[in-house]
Structure formats: C-alpha cells, structure tokens
Design a protein around this motif. Structure first.
Motif, short mmCIF file in Angstrom:
data_model
loop_
_atom_site.label_atom_id
_atom_site.label_comp_id
_atom_site.label_asym_id
_atom_site.label_seq_id
_atom_site.Cartn_x
_atom_site.Cartn_y
_atom_site.Cartn_z
N ASP A 251 -3.17 4.05 12.17
CA ASP A 251 -4.17 3.95 11.11
C ASP A 251 -3.47 4.05 9.75
O ASP A 251 -3.76 4.92 8.94
CB ASP A 251 -5.20 5.11 11.29
N SER A 252 -2.48 3.19 9.56
CA SER A 252 -1.69 3.28 8.33
C SER A 252 -1.39 1.91 7.76
O SER A 252 -1.24 0.94 8.49
CB SER A 252 -0.36 3.97 8.60
N GLU A 253 -1.29 1.92 6.45
CA GLU A 253 -0.82 0.71 5.77
C GLU A 253 0.69 0.82 5.57
O GLU A 253 1.42 -0.14 5.69
CB GLU A 253 -1.52 0.64 4.40
N VAL A 254 1.08 2.06 5.24
CA VAL A 254 2.51 2.33 5.02
C VAL A 254 2.94 3.45 5.96
O VAL A 254 2.27 4.48 6.05
CB VAL A 254 2.78 2.77 3.56
N VAL A 255 4.04 3.21 6.66
CA VAL A 255 4.59 4.27 7.52
C VAL A 255 5.90 4.74 6.92
O VAL A 255 6.83 3.95 6.72
CB VAL A 255 4.80 3.76 8.97
N LEU A 256 5.94 6.03 6.60
CA LEU A 256 7.19 6.61 6.10
C LEU A 256 8.08 6.89 7.30
O LEU A 256 7.61 7.28 8.37
CB LEU A 256 6.90 7.92 5.38
N ALA A 273 -1.50 11.75 0.07
CA ALA A 273 -1.91 10.34 -0.04
C ALA A 273 -3.20 10.10 0.73
O ALA A 273 -4.12 9.44 0.24
CB ALA A 273 -0.80 9.44 0.49
N ARG A 274 -3.27 10.67 1.92
CA ARG A 274 -4.47 10.44 2.75
C ARG A 274 -5.70 11.07 2.09
O ARG A 274 -6.80 10.53 2.20
CB ARG A 274 -4.25 10.95 4.17
N LYS A 275 -5.48 12.20 1.39
CA LYS A 275 -6.60 12.82 0.65
C LYS A 275 -7.12 11.86 -0.40
O LYS A 275 -8.31 11.79 -0.68
CB LYS A 275 -6.14 14.12 -0.02
N GLU A 276 -6.20 11.10 -0.97
CA GLU A 276 -6.59 10.12 -2.00
C GLU A 276 -7.09 8.82 -1.39
O GLU A 276 -7.35 7.86 -2.09
CB GLU A 276 -5.38 9.78 -2.90
N GLY A 277 -7.11 8.77 -0.07
CA GLY A 277 -7.58 7.56 0.60
C GLY A 277 -6.52 6.49 0.81
O GLY A 277 -6.80 5.38 1.22
N VAL A 278 -5.25 6.84 0.53
CA VAL A 278 -4.16 5.88 0.78
C VAL A 278 -3.68 6.10 2.21
O VAL A 278 -3.32 7.21 2.59
CB VAL A 278 -3.00 6.09 -0.22
N LYS A 279 -3.70 5.03 2.99
CA LYS A 279 -3.39 5.18 4.41
C LYS A 279 -1.89 5.20 4.66
O LYS A 279 -1.26 4.17 4.80
CB LYS A 279 -4.07 4.07 5.20
N VAL A 280 -1.39 6.41 4.69
CA VAL A 280 0.05 6.61 4.90
C VAL A 280 0.25 7.34 6.22
O VAL A 280 -0.47 8.29 6.53
CB VAL A 280 0.66 7.43 3.74
N GLU A 348 4.82 7.22 -5.88
CA GLU A 348 4.95 6.06 -6.76
C GLU A 348 5.45 4.85 -5.96
O GLU A 348 4.91 3.75 -6.04
CB GLU A 348 5.98 6.43 -7.84
N LYS A 349 6.47 5.09 -5.17
CA LYS A 349 7.09 4.03 -4.37
C LYS A 349 6.08 3.48 -3.35
O LYS A 349 6.00 2.27 -3.13
CB LYS A 349 8.33 4.59 -3.67
N GLN A 352 3.84 1.11 -5.03
CA GLN A 352 4.52 -0.19 -5.27
C GLN A 352 4.55 -1.02 -3.99
O GLN A 352 4.35 -2.23 -3.99
CB GLN A 352 5.97 0.04 -5.70
N VAL A 353 4.83 -0.34 -2.88
CA VAL A 353 4.96 -1.03 -1.59
C VAL A 353 3.64 -1.66 -1.18
O VAL A 353 3.60 -2.77 -0.65
CB VAL A 353 5.47 -0.04 -0.51
N ILE A 354 2.55 -0.93 -1.42
CA ILE A 354 1.23 -1.42 -1.02
C ILE A 354 0.81 -2.65 -1.81
O ILE A 354 0.19 -3.57 -1.30
CB ILE A 354 0.17 -0.29 -1.15
N LYS A 355 1.23 -2.67 -3.09
CA LYS A 355 0.81 -3.75 -3.99
C LYS A 355 1.21 -5.14 -3.50
O LYS A 355 2.27 -5.32 -2.96
CB LYS A 355 1.40 -3.53 -5.38
#
Ligand SMILES: Cc1ncc(C[n+]2csc(CCOP(=O)(O)OP(=O)(O)O)c2C)c(N)n1
Lengths: 355, 244
Positions: A251-256, A273-280, A348-349, A352-355
């Motif tokens: 369930d991620s857009e970006v995987v660290l 990030a997930r708290k902010e709704g960014v799927k990491v 921040e990175k 950028q990656v999601i954009k």
C-alpha cells in the motif's frame, strides 16, 4: 513486571559482548578503535568472569588470527573493530572463509575512506557484502538496527557461523554502538565446550588420522572443487537465510530501502508521511548478504518507486537496482563522511520522487 | 641387520617437495622424534607457515592448521589460550617470522605465550624464488640483491633471536644448525628442551635453526653445508642465547 521481562539500559557495543558470552563465546581478541571501544572494555571485564579468554592484541591482523586459532580448536570466538581495523582483518576473514572456520566479526563502522572520522557511517557496505578480502567467498552479514536486535542477532551470528562453518559479520555503526537502549537480556545457553560437537576441530591426533585445517589447494581443479563446495553452501544460505522486515509495501507509492541506523530514521519518516496521507512504505534488509532481492523484486512488480537511503555515496542501491531489474524507478538519498540523513531532507526527497 | 636409524613414526611416507640438500626434511624429522619421545603426539597441534614448509601437514601426522603468512604466533596464541592443555608449536621461516610476522612474533614472545617455536632460518625467501630475507647476510647474493646485500640499500641482517631474548616473556632461545651430524644432535636436544619447557609451563621457547638452502644459495648440497661451517656460523654464532 516479572524478572523475565526486565530490560536493562545498555549500549550496543556492550550488549553484543554480553550476548556473545551468553551465546557460549569464550574467546575474544580485539584492538582498540572508536566507536567500538566499549565492546573491548566490556569483554576485558566480563570474559574472564565467564571463564573465557580476553586478549588485547597488538593489531587487528593479530586479533583476527588469534580468533582463527581459537576457531581451529572449536571455540566460539569473537573479534570486533571499526572500519580501518576491519580493513586489516580482511586477511584473516578470507582465511577463515577458505579454511571453513566459524567466527563472528563485529564492525561498528565509521566515516571513511582512510582514517575518515569517528562518526557513524555505512560506507563499508561494499566491503562487507562482497567478501571484503581476497578470493571467491562470502560472509553472512547481519545488520541490526537496535539494541534488542544486537542481542538477538549476536546469538544468531554464532549459530549461523557454526552451522555453516564460516565467518559471520555483524555490521553496525557508531550511533548504534554507542547509544544505550533498553534490552531484554535472554538467558545464556548452557556452556558446553563447543569443540566436543565439532568433529573437524583440532584436538591433537588421537586416532592416527590427522585433522588438517587449510585453504591451500594446489593441483589442477582442486581449488575449484573446494570453491564449488563453498558455492553450494552459499546457495543454500541464499535460499534459507534471507532476513528482512517490510512495512506497507502493498500500500505504498514510495518504498524506502534502508538498513541499520538509517532504517530507524526512515521508519520515523514513513510514520510521519503516512500521517500526512503520503503513502510511504519501507523494506529493511536485516541480512545484507544474503540480500532480500526477492522481496524488493516483488515490490518492484507493483510499480512502486524506491528511495534508497544510506550513509554513504550509494552502495546498497546497486543491490536494489539488481533486484528491481529496471522495472521501477530507484532513487537515492545519502549523506557521507559520517553525516546522518535528516528526517526533513528524506521527506523532501520523497516528495520530489512522487512528483 | 640391526636397525640403528629410521625416520620418525610421526612422519608420513609422502615424498616431499623439498629440493635436494634442503634442511627442512631433517628439521621435520627432529620435531617428530622429539614429540614421539616426549609422548605428547595426542595433544600436539602444529601450525604450518606460508613458506617452503607450507605443505608440512602432508609430511607429518600432527593435527595441523595453516596460518596466513607471518601470523603463526597469533594463531598459536589463540589455540593455546583457548586450550592450555594442548601442546602448540609453530614452524616458521625467516620471512614469515622476522619480516611480515615481526609484530606477531615480538608480541607473542613478550606476552610469554607458552608455546614452542621452530624458526628455520635459511637466509632467503625460498618459496618465492630466493629473494632477500631479513636474515640475509651482508654481501650474500639473492634474487633481489644480485650484487649482494648492501647495508646502505638493504639494511642489516635482523638479529631476531637476540632481539627477542631481551624480552621478559621469553624463557629460552637457542641457535643451532643441521649442517653435520653433531649439529643435528644438538638441534634435537634444543628442540626437546623447547617442548619440555612448554610442558613445564615455562613460557615462550624458540629454537632458531640455521638451515641450508643449496638452491637459492647457488651451491651444491655439499658446498651449502660447508658454507654454514666456514662462513655463516662465524657471523651468526650458534649456542644458547637465553635460558632462564
Ligand atoms: C601476504 C603474503 N605476502 C607474500 C606472500 C608470498 N610468500 C610466500 S612464502 C614467502 C616467503 C617465505 O620465506 P620464508 O618465511 O623465509 O620461508 P622459506 O620459504 O624460505 O622456507 C612469501 C613472501 C604470501 N603468501 N602472502
């Protein structure tokens, strides 16, 4: 709280030493170097209490050779150092691998190259995972990220070393080594002289048939045969001993992707990030060799983007790219020279990656 | 016919790779005889060097480990400290013991490790083709000093036994040779003492054996032993260097 659940506040360096003793290690040789000095000091006090051997060696070359000697007679043996010292130990590590001897080596790595600095680093990834010394061999590399894991993986390191008769490396860094964390110290195994279970260990020739420990194989094809035996072992380890931890990969857009202390920072970033709704999500290799290629490869098939975070100029990223095989984007964020990646910069990175 | 001499039972029947006239075979046999006579075979561990004696484990029946070049005394330290009940000896050349392994040698000696060292000094690096060793004598010709060792360029022969003798951890050092039967008998006695010391927990004991290397001295086997008699032992005197 029952005694069983009691935790102690202890540094990573010290917890490895304590875990080693509890895992039946009765031989330690080391040479001082920051940031792992607490380990040597702890051993100097506690190894004799456990009836084991502590030696402050004249160099890392000597320390690893002493460990080699103890391993020859079947003792569970440990040495520890930090980056420049680990470079010197590579001679002995290669001989341990060639001679099929078990031993555990700890690297609390620091900034390099050269004398570098004494700040935490992850710049020894290549050295750790590619053999490190000369010749065709592998070492199992365990990369704990907290005090409890230092305890647990130290015991595992000795078990793996004995099972496969090979050197096992524990890779930490200056922060993990020197930071104190609460750790549950599990009881030790009953000490049985390990050599009694190791039929290959040198005891003195009592049967008329001498035991020989060697890595020298002259004659056409003889060394190749020996190396192919090693290869069989390594293949088995790649099948059976890969360890990693994954979070939200489905369930991620970006995987660290991060290991050791970087993974602690990344986990925090992921949660924020997930708290902010960014799927990491995150994949944390626990064994750096064998590497969790499959897990990463499976995630790549789901079209996530990868962001590799390391404290070097980009080393593990090569393994991530191998696993991804061009099927997904692989980005990098790293700090080098003993600097730590900051949460806000990783965030921040990610953006950028999601954009 | 009465058998008055035979090789030690601890030697194997393998044909050695040593050159004609080499001293290694004699010294292997002496070590084996001593261990046999002392009745300690079942608890003896040998450490083979990197050098001409690298395959020693093919020639003797001791439980044996190799060690990286120069590291036998660190390996010996590990074995002996882990299992003090074992008898541990290293068998090392001059390059191994006194060049690449100088640090390991000095510190094992200084710690007074209770081990036995058989130090075979042939004045050259035999294994790699006869290069200059730390013990190469002044004006002695080798592959890397073809005009003879020159003190200005190459420094002086390293007096490693004398150096070690000043260390408090060292119990016994004797320099011997194997260039004639009398010398062989003396060497055997010295080796026996070096093992006996270990049995009695007396500490670091070393026998430096001056050994002939006809191949890299550019001499016949007979000329090589004559060189030891007429030249080498005049410059590097035999005898007990330390015995406490
Ligand atoms: C680290 C390393 N450096 C160099 C060598 C090559 N090497 C093998 S034997 C040897 C010299 C051995 O000389 P010595 O110890 O005097 O023993 P000898 O062969 O004369 O018996 C060298 C330099 C090696 N094997 N390993």
């Amino acid at each position: 709280m029952s005694d069983k659940d009691k935790k102690v506040l202890i540094t990573g360096n010290e917890v490895i030493a304590e875990a080693a003793i509890r895992a039946g290690c009765r031989f330690y040789a080391g040479y001082p170097i920051t940031p792992q000095n607490e380990l040597t000091a702890y051993m100097s006090r506690h190894m004799p209490e456990a009836g084991g051997v502590f030696i402050q060696a004249e160099s890392e070359l000597a320390a690893i050779s002493m460990v080699f000697g103890a391993a020859c007679v079947g003792e569970r043996a440990l040495t520890s150092s930090s980056s420049p010292g680990i470079s010197l130990k590579q001679e002995g590590i290669s001989y341990l691998a060639g001679c099929r001897l078990p031993a555990v080596i700890v690297n609390m790595s620091r900034g390099g190259p050269g004398l570098g600095n004494i700040a935490p680093g992850q710049a020894d990834y290549f050295q750790s995972t590619r053999g490190g010394g000369h010749g065709d061999y592998r070492t199992i590399v365990l990369a704990p990220n907290c005090g409890q894991e230092f305890f647990d993986l130290t015991r595992l390191a000795f078990d793996l070393a004995d099972e496969y008769r090979m050197p096992v490396l524990i890779l930490g860094d200056g922060v993990l080594g020197q930071m104190a964390e609460p750790v549950k110290l599990k009881p030790g195994i009953k000490y049985e002289p390990a050599h009694q279970k190791k039929e290959w260990a040198l005891t003195g020739n009592k049967t008329g048939k001498p035991k020989i420990i060697r890595s020298l194989y002259l004659g056409q094809g003889v060394l190749e045969k020996h190396n192919l035996e090693l290869k069989k072992l390594y293949d088995k380890i790649e099948q059976e001993d890969v360890r990693s931890e994954s979070f939200y990969v489905d369930d991620s857009e970006v995987v660290l992707v991060a290991f050791g202390i970087s993974s602690r920072i990344c986990k925090k970033v992921m949660q924020e990030a997930r708290k902010e709704g960014v799927k990491v999500g995150m994949i944390r290799p626990i064994t750096l060799w064998p590497y969790p290629y499959e897990i990463i490869s499976r995630a790549a098939a789901k079209k996530v983007k990868f962001l590799v975070v390391e404290m070097n100029m980009g080393q593990m990223i090569e393994d991530v790219k191998l696993a991804v095989g061009g099927k997904a984007e692989v980005h990098f964020y790293g700090r080098t020279g003993g600097e730590m990646p900051q949460e806000k910069d990783i965030m921040e990175k990610i953006k950028q990656v999601i954009k | 016919m009465k058998e008055i001499y035979k090789k030690s039972n601890i030697l194997t029947d393998a044909i050695t790779h040593y050159c004609p006239g080499c001293g290694h075979g004699i010294i292997h046999n002496l070590v084996c005889e001593v261990v046999e006579e002392l009745g300690i075979m079942e608890k003896t561990i040998a450490i083979a060097p990197v050098g001409c004696a690298v395959l020693a484990y093919d020639y003797w029946k001791f439980d044996t480990t190799e060690a990286a070049h120069g590291r036998p005394l660190a390996v010996a330290t590990g074995i002996k400290r882990a299992r003090p009940e074992l008898i541990v000896f290293t068998y090392q050349g001059d390059g191994d013991l006194a060049a690449i392994g100088t640090a390991e040698t000095v510190h094992a000696a200084n710690r007074g490790e209770n081990v036995t060292v058989i130090f075979v000094n042939n004045g050259v690096y035999g294994m790699t083709g006869g290069q200059m060793a730390p013990t190469t004598l002044l004006s002695q010709k080798t592959a890397t000093c073809i005009n003879g060792r020159n003190a200005k360029r190459d420094g002086y022969p390293l007096k490693v036994s004398e150096m070690l003798a000043v260390l408090d951890g060292v119990c016994y050092i004797e320099r011997t040779s194997v260039h004639n039967p009398g010398a062989v008998i003396k060497t055997k006695k010295a080796i026996k003492k070096a093992f006996q010391n270990q049995i009695e927990k007396k500490g670091f004991s070393m026998v430096e054996v001056i050994s002939q290397c006809p191949t890299y001295w550019g001499l016949s086997p007979v000329e090589a032993v004559e060189k030891i008699e007429k030249d080498i032992i005049k410059k590097v005197p035999l005898g007990v260097i330390k015995d406490v």
